[in-house]
Design an enzyme around this catalytic site. Sequence first.
Site, short mmCIF file in Angstrom:
data_model
loop_
_atom_site.label_atom_id
_atom_site.label_comp_id
_atom_site.label_asym_id
_atom_site.label_seq_id
_atom_site.Cartn_x
_atom_site.Cartn_y
_atom_site.Cartn_z
N ASP A 78 1.29 -0.99 0.14
CA ASP A 78 -0.06 -0.12 0.31
C ASP A 78 0.51 0.98 -0.05
OD1 ASP A 78 1.02 -0.42 2.62
OD2 ASP A 78 -0.39 0.91 3.49
N GLU A 145 0.01 -1.06 5.88
CA GLU A 145 1.32 -0.33 6.32
C GLU A 145 1.19 1.01 6.94
OE1 GLU A 145 5.16 1.13 7.32
OE2 GLU A 145 4.27 1.07 5.98
#
Length: 480
Positions: A78, A145
């Site tokens: 991400d 994350e």
Amino acid sequence: MAILNEIKPQNVFRFFEELCAIPHGSTNTKQISDWLMAFARERKLEAYQDASDNVIIIREASPGYEKAAPVILQGHMDMVCEKAPGCEKDMDREGLDLVVDGDTVYAKGTTLGGDDGIAVAMALAVLDDDSIAHPRVEVVITSDEEIGMLGAMDLDVHVLKGRRMINLDSEAEGVFTVGCAGGNMTLWKLPVTRAAFEGKKLSIAIDGLRGGHSGTEIHKERGNANMLLGRVLYAASKKTELRVVEIHGGLKANAIPTVESSTLVAVDGEAIDAVCREMGAQLKNEFRITDPDIRITVRESEAVQSPMDQESTGRAICLLTCAPNGVQAMSTGISGLVQTSLNLGILETTETELTGSFCVRSSVDSQKEMVVDRLRCLIGQLGGAIEVNGDYSGWEYQQNSPLRDLMTEIFTEQYGYEPKIEAIHAGVECGIFVGKLPGLDCVSLGPDLTEIHTFRERMHIASVERVWAMLLETLKRMDH
């Protein structure tokens, strides 16, 4: 048309460009996760995908490395989605517009996502190339994350045999990260009541701030638009009676917010103009080094929502004036290391609530809890409540690290000087993996990425090539 196809290392940049064509902001990772699984299927590699979109892809050892201990290559899929003012790209549905500018790559009008797309690209390039010498490689690409390492915390690691891990989520070439802060996302809600109030409808905006990553750049003392708005509103409230209608600022809890807007109703509109001119000059002076382009603008508003009542307005301004923010403590053991901080990254208003998110970080768990308690006490006294999500402990420096020793030796050979070994204030997933995989030996590194988490983000091409060469040599020497 491919933009990066002529840039070396070509396979790394090919996969990076493919990744950039797929929207992959935090919480929007299913498509990128499926793309990774398709990559594995096409190459008949062992692969696993879980309900959190985490992906593990395994390639067995190359000839001659069958007896070598496995190695984990790790990063996250991400990215932080930030846009330049006026950029109309829908980052939930559209890919990035890549641009090559000399020795750098950037995305037009948006963040690039080099953090941590370059880790994904390097890992896939290793898995894709039969000519690379390596032990069993276990590639772990986690989700979400950037919003609290949620994917890593959910990950089932039972298929992983490796107890040495190279994390590719650092942003400064020549620096080996071997420790990091723990942290959490502290979410809060403050109830508001609305009531009619006659006056001038105005909109106040703060922009021109540089922003940045709340871990790696919090020590630079850049202005936080959310907190600065509190100062402006408090100053205005001393000059004229006013009511807040709504407040909006920031997109990510771990990004220092660059833009803030509020709508209010005031008895004396000219007083608001005067306060904003005065505060604009004060902030220009205070932030002349870190945020020279800061500005405050006031305009008439067409607000249709009823404003908050007097009590709710007072509580909102009190919170934004009194809440702790920024660096709270420096390390006494490691010179120059931020030990504890927090960042008010998001502010939103609904009909009934003012809500926000703090990214809290500390390498000392007791101080992290102290900061949360301060927020709980303040917001509780104002009639609100907090919720702590994604709490994780820090990653402690290990005196004995054969992986670090090997990588230091290789770096020194290739660069002619020794790497910098450091602990950082930003969070990396190594701490979570150390907890899940007892005895794990890990090092985090990466190429030069500048202005991450902002639309000015740049990835430096020559740095990627050098880090890639070092990664290949490290894998090559893991033959025992």
